[in-house]
Motif scaffolding. Structure first.
Motif, PDB file in Angstrom:
ATOM      1  N   SER A 381       0.851  -1.316   0.034  1.00 22.08           N
ATOM      2  CA  SER A 381       0.014   0.145   0.066  1.00 22.08           C
ATOM      3  C   SER A 381       0.889   1.270   0.026  1.00 22.08           C
ATOM      4  CB  SER A 381      -0.819   0.127   1.308  1.00 22.08           C
ATOM      5  OG  SER A 381      -0.184   0.321   2.293  1.00 22.08           O
ATOM      6  N   SER A 382       0.330   2.227   0.169  1.00 18.31           N
ATOM      7  CA  SER A 382       0.978   3.665   0.132  1.00 18.31           C
ATOM      8  C   SER A 382       1.646   3.686   1.290  1.00 18.31           C
ATOM      9  CB  SER A 382       0.238   4.802  -0.480  1.00 18.31           C
ATOM     10  OG  SER A 382      -1.030   4.871   0.470  1.00 18.31           O
ATOM     11  N   ARG A 383       1.101   2.918   2.409  1.00 16.04           N
ATOM     12  CA  ARG A 383       1.589   3.367   3.982  1.00 16.04           C
ATOM     13  C   ARG A 383       2.688   2.119   3.731  1.00 16.04           C
ATOM     14  NH1 ARG A 383      -3.162   2.834   7.301  1.00 16.04           N
ATOM     15  NH2 ARG A 383      -1.627   2.744   8.883  1.00 16.04           N
ATOM     16  N   ALA A 384       3.020   1.174   3.034  1.00 15.75           N
ATOM     17  CA  ALA A 384       3.631  -0.120   3.376  1.00 15.75           C
ATOM     18  C   ALA A 384       5.269   0.395   3.248  1.00 15.75           C
ATOM     19  CB  ALA A 384       3.459  -1.059   2.120  1.00 15.75           C
ATOM     20  N   VAL A 385       6.076  -0.480   4.226  1.00 18.17           N
ATOM     21  CA  VAL A 385       7.516  -0.424   4.381  1.00 18.17           C
ATOM     22  C   VAL A 385       7.941  -0.564   2.848  1.00 18.17           C
ATOM     23  CG1 VAL A 385       7.686  -2.612   4.970  1.00 18.17           C
ATOM     24  CG2 VAL A 385       9.672  -0.942   5.559  1.00 18.17           C
ATOM     25  N   LYS A 386       9.090  -0.003   2.664  1.00 23.82           N
ATOM     26  CA  LYS A 386       9.732  -0.101   0.989  1.00 23.82           C
ATOM     27  C   LYS A 386      11.078  -0.705   1.056  1.00 23.82           C
ATOM     28  CE  LYS A 386       9.335   4.239   0.418  1.00 23.82           C
ATOM     29  NZ  LYS A 386       8.795   4.514   1.897  1.00 23.82           N
ATOM     30  N   PRO A 387      11.616  -1.383   0.160  1.00 29.57           N
ATOM     31  CA  PRO A 387      12.989  -1.936  -0.059  1.00 29.57           C
ATOM     32  C   PRO A 387      13.885  -0.665   0.312  1.00 29.57           C
ATOM     33  CG  PRO A 387      11.595  -2.960  -1.423  1.00 29.57           C
ATOM     34  CD  PRO A 387      10.839  -1.970  -0.983  1.00 29.57           C
ATOM     35  N   GLY A 388      14.765  -0.967   1.057  1.00 23.56           N
ATOM     36  CA  GLY A 388      16.081   0.219   1.277  1.00 23.56           C
ATOM     37  C   GLY A 388      15.430   1.170   2.589  1.00 23.56           C
ATOM     38  N   ASP A 389      14.102   0.806   3.039  1.00 22.50           N
ATOM     39  CA  ASP A 389      14.005   1.795   4.193  1.00 22.50           C
ATOM     40  C   ASP A 389      14.715   1.126   5.495  1.00 22.50           C
ATOM     41  OD1 ASP A 389      12.196   3.196   2.778  1.00 22.50           O
ATOM     42  OD2 ASP A 389      10.350   2.342   3.786  1.00 22.50           O
ATOM     43  N   VAL A 390      14.924   1.877   6.460  1.00 26.13           N
ATOM     44  CA  VAL A 390      15.743   1.576   7.641  1.00 26.13           C
ATOM     45  C   VAL A 390      14.732   1.870   9.034  1.00 26.13           C
ATOM     46  CG1 VAL A 390      17.561   1.960   9.365  1.00 26.13           C
ATOM     47  CG2 VAL A 390      17.977   1.808   6.722  1.00 26.13           C
ATOM     48  N   VAL A 391      14.515   0.553   9.602  1.00 29.56           N
ATOM     49  CA  VAL A 391      13.766   0.618  10.787  1.00 29.56           C
ATOM     50  C   VAL A 391      14.337   0.349  12.021  1.00 29.56           C
ATOM     51  CG1 VAL A 391      11.621   0.106   9.395  1.00 29.56           C
ATOM     52  CG2 VAL A 391      12.697  -1.645  10.589  1.00 29.56           C
ATOM     53  N   VAL A 392      13.937   0.590  13.129  1.00 27.51           N
ATOM     54  CA  VAL A 392      14.472   0.691  14.593  1.00 27.51           C
ATOM     55  C   VAL A 392      13.928  -0.379  15.426  1.00 27.51           C
ATOM     56  CG1 VAL A 392      15.485   1.751  16.474  1.00 27.51           C
ATOM     57  CG2 VAL A 392      15.552   2.782  14.360  1.00 27.51           C
ATOM     58  N   ALA A 393      14.409  -1.581  15.792  1.00 31.46           N
ATOM     59  CA  ALA A 393      13.709  -2.387  16.702  1.00 31.46           C
ATOM     60  C   ALA A 393      13.646  -2.154  18.174  1.00 31.46           C
ATOM     61  CB  ALA A 393      14.400  -3.755  16.397  1.00 31.46           C
ATOM     62  N   LYS A 394      13.077  -2.830  18.788  1.00 29.91           N
ATOM     63  CA  LYS A 394      12.952  -2.711  20.324  1.00 29.91           C
ATOM     64  C   LYS A 394      14.190  -2.426  21.031  1.00 29.91           C
ATOM     65  CE  LYS A 394      10.430  -4.314  24.708  1.00 29.91           C
ATOM     66  NZ  LYS A 394       9.937  -3.065  24.797  1.00 29.91           N
ATOM     67  N   ASN A 395      15.202  -3.188  20.508  1.00 28.64           N
ATOM     68  CA  ASN A 395      16.332  -3.029  21.387  1.00 28.64           C
ATOM     69  C   ASN A 395      17.316  -1.901  21.064  1.00 28.64           C
ATOM     70  OD1 ASN A 395      17.094  -4.281  19.141  1.00 28.64           O
ATOM     71  ND2 ASN A 395      18.364  -5.756  19.715  1.00 28.64           N
ATOM     72  N   GLY A 396      16.788  -1.134  19.778  1.00 32.02           N
ATOM     73  CA  GLY A 396      17.662  -0.095  19.574  1.00 32.02           C
ATOM     74  C   GLY A 396      18.326  -0.511  18.284  1.00 32.02           C
ATOM     75  N   LYS A 397      18.269  -1.501  17.683  1.00 29.33           N
ATOM     76  CA  LYS A 397      19.333  -1.871  16.517  1.00 29.33           C
ATOM     77  C   LYS A 397      18.389  -1.477  15.298  1.00 29.33           C
ATOM     78  CE  LYS A 397      21.844  -5.979  17.973  1.00 29.33           C
ATOM     79  NZ  LYS A 397      22.335  -7.329  17.703  1.00 29.33           N
ATOM     80  N   SER A 398      19.359  -1.102  14.330  1.00 25.65           N
ATOM     81  CA  SER A 398      18.854  -0.521  13.057  1.00 25.65           C
ATOM     82  C   SER A 398      18.594  -1.561  12.156  1.00 25.65           C
ATOM     83  CB  SER A 398      19.246   0.770  12.655  1.00 25.65           C
ATOM     84  OG  SER A 398      20.647   0.579  12.279  1.00 25.65           O
ATOM     85  N   ILE A 399      17.786  -1.636  11.222  1.00 24.27           N
ATOM     86  CA  ILE A 399      17.587  -2.635  10.291  1.00 24.27           C
ATOM     87  C   ILE A 399      17.256  -2.288   8.929  1.00 24.27           C
ATOM     88  CG2 ILE A 399      16.267  -4.850   9.624  1.00 24.27           C
ATOM     89  CD1 ILE A 399      15.261  -4.910  12.616  1.00 24.27           C
TER      90      ILE A 399
END
Length: 557
Positions: A381-399
């Motif tokens: 969808s227009s709100r969906a995560v995209k390839p190449g995006d970076v997100v941060v998990a609960k423990n602070g690690k970036s993915i």
């Protein structure tokens, strides 16, 4: 102890497209195609019964018996129950077997008529040579208890033979192992057909254990609970995704827990805690939310708690984590349309986890257990995560999200972090995670990734007992190096394309685990049954629910 006897209809509002099916689903919504229960019928036999809330007449009629026989060097030997039947009929059973061709080989069965006055149908199933303790060289590498698996198969063959003969009430020989016998019979009768017209649905007979031995009855009841648990997981996995959104999943589990609680000595020992979107946001579960935001369906993190002991000094629970993607399109990295409908079962890990915790409560397991299930859809969808995006998990690690179709590990990452808040003695996660493990192992075994030799031994032993095998896979540091990213701390895929995909997925999950006793089970290969086993028909398998139950039960002793 008393088992599940009643269920309640979901009371949450449902989408318009789902209302049409409420009439079809009826009061048996929470347990599968028919409401299932276990009850003691008399001092002479015990019953596994399946009944429908439908008002239409059941086409089954009459009574039947299933007994077994072993192969011997000189011919065959009847089981104890079969000998009783032969004695009561003054040798008519043996005479009929001899007239029909003599010994019945392992895996074979024969149907006879009018052997006894009260039961018009009698099926004799072959059990092969009697197990005398010596290992069978031909099956030593099968990694299972072959004798128990033989009983499961034989019970299934006999039950299905009489079901096909339209028999309504079946008395079943314990076949020397009442628990395995119950498992085979219960599993063989599963059929997901409640969305079909009434005339197209399979009729389910009542199956009773013929026994005067209270030990047999206890083992039979345990086997029924194990089989029913796996069937519940199968039912969840088979349910179309429009009828099993994350919210409906929560409702169905809550309903079933409510029914089970009524039969527990301490109803408060089994509880459900549904965590809504606002709570997930408050926990900074950025990895989980990155996938959930692509769908209009609200995500949930469902907790199922079972308190099995307060007397032990060590009250640390075993935490079970199950991937709960109720439908997986792949997101922006969309999957091919062919076979995408099977992704209704991408919540197989969640199904197995909730079924396991509830069964442990029914069995009175002396262990504390927490089941954690992150639930959402993976949609483009227009709100969906995209390839190449970076997100941060609960423990602070970036993915770095290299591939949105590698979404399950993002849900599990945050949930594994949360699992540590329960101070667990062990964490076991289950997920239909990678197609790579299906290529590697197929449906032969679920894959286990762990750095704990003890935990591996416990899971391996449990799989040997249940016949639902597991196989250890490597978790080398090499695979951790392959998920390095130049944008973030780690990437959600390996940098070697498809090579070692299941291993790099496990290495990714390892980044979110701090306890020594942790295992990841990739169950993508065992998601479906292709009919290889007589007691497990084609369709979603519910594996490895019974192995997970056995593992926890073993740790409680």
């Amino acid at each position: 102890m008393p088992l599940l006897t009643s269920l309640r209809i979901c009371t949450r509002p449902v989408h318009p497209i789902q209302r049409h099916f409420r009439r079809l689903l009826g009061s048996h919504l929470s347990t599968g195609c028919r409401r299932i229960g276990v009850s003691v019928q008399s001092a002479f036999y015990h019953q596994y019964s399946s009944s429908s809330s439908s008002t239409t007449d059941n086409a089954l009629c009459g009574k039947g018996i299933v007994v077994g026989c072993y192969e011997t060097e000189g011919g065959y030997e009847l089981t104890e129950c079969a000998k009783d039947v032969d004695l009561q009929t003054k040798g008519k059973l043996i005479h009929t077997i001899n007239m029909s061709g003599g010994p019945i080989k392992k895996g074979e069965s024969r149907l006879f008529y009018d052997i006894t006055e009260d039961h018009a149908h009698l099926a004799v199933v072959g059990l092969g040579p009697r197990n005398k303790g010596a290992p069978d060289v031909s099956t030593i590498n099968e990694d299972i208890d072959v004798s128990r698996q033989t009983v499961r198969s034989a019970a299934a063959v006999g039950t299905k033979m009489l079901q096909s003969a339209k028999v309504a009430d079946i008395l079943l020989d314990d076949l020397s192992d009442a628990e395995a016998c119950a498992e085979g019979s219960v599993l063989s009768l599963f059929s997901f057909d409640r969305l079909k017209a009434e005339k197209k649905r399979k009729k389910i007979p009542n199956v009773n254990l013929l026994s005067t031995n209270p030990v047999h009855s206890d083992n039979w009841e345990r086997g029924c609970v194990l089989g029913e648990a796996q069937n519940f997981a199968r039912d969840l996995m088979e349910t179309p995704s429009n009828l099993l959104t994350p919210t409906i999943f929560v409702d169905r589990v809550s309903e079933r827990v409510g029914g089970i609680r009524q039969g527990l000595a301490d109803p408060n020992a089994l509880t459900v805690v549904p965590r809504p979107l606002s709570w997930i946001q408050s926990q900074d579960m950025g990895a989980f939310l990155s996938i959930a935001k692509g769908s209009s369906e609200s995500p949930w993190l469902l907790e199922v708690h079972y308190r099995g002991t307060e007397s032990r000094e060590d009250k640390q629970p075993i935490v079970l984590v199950g991937k709960g993607v109720t439908f997986d399109t792949g997101g922006i990295s969309i999957k091919p349309s062919s076979g995408m409908g099977l992704m209704r079962a991408d919540m197989g890990g969640a199904a197995c986890v909730v079924a396991t915790v509830m069964a442990l409560a029914q069995l009175g397991c002396q262990q504390n257990v927490v089941g954690l299930v992150p639930l959402c859809e993976n949609m483009p969808s227009s709100r969906a995560v995209k390839p190449g995006d970076v997100v941060v998990a609960k423990n602070g690690k970036s993915i770095e999200v290299d591939n949105t179709d590698a979404e399950g590990r993002l849900l599990l990452a945050d949930t594994l972090c949360y699992a540590h808040t329960f101070n667990p003695q062990a964490i076991v996660d289950l997920a239909t995670l990678t197609g790579a493990i299906d290529v590697a192992l197929g449906s032969g075994a679920a894959a286990v990734f762990t750095t704990s030799n003890l935990l591996w031994q416990q899971l391996h032993k449990a799989g040997h007992v249940t016949g639902d095998r597991v196989w250890r896979m490597p978790l080398y540091n090499l695979y951790s190096k392959q998920i390095e990213s130049h944008l973030a701390d780690i990437s959600n895929t390996g940098n070697r394309s498809r090579s070692g995909g299941a291993c790099t997925a496990a290495a990714f999950l390892k980044e979110f685990v701090e306890v020594d006793e942790w295992a990841h089970l990739d169950i993508a290969g065992v998601m479906e049954s292709h009919g290889e086993l007589p007691f497990l028909g084609k369709g979603m398998s519910g594996r490895p629910t019974r192995t997970l139950i056995q593992y926890v039960m073993d740790t409680s002793t």
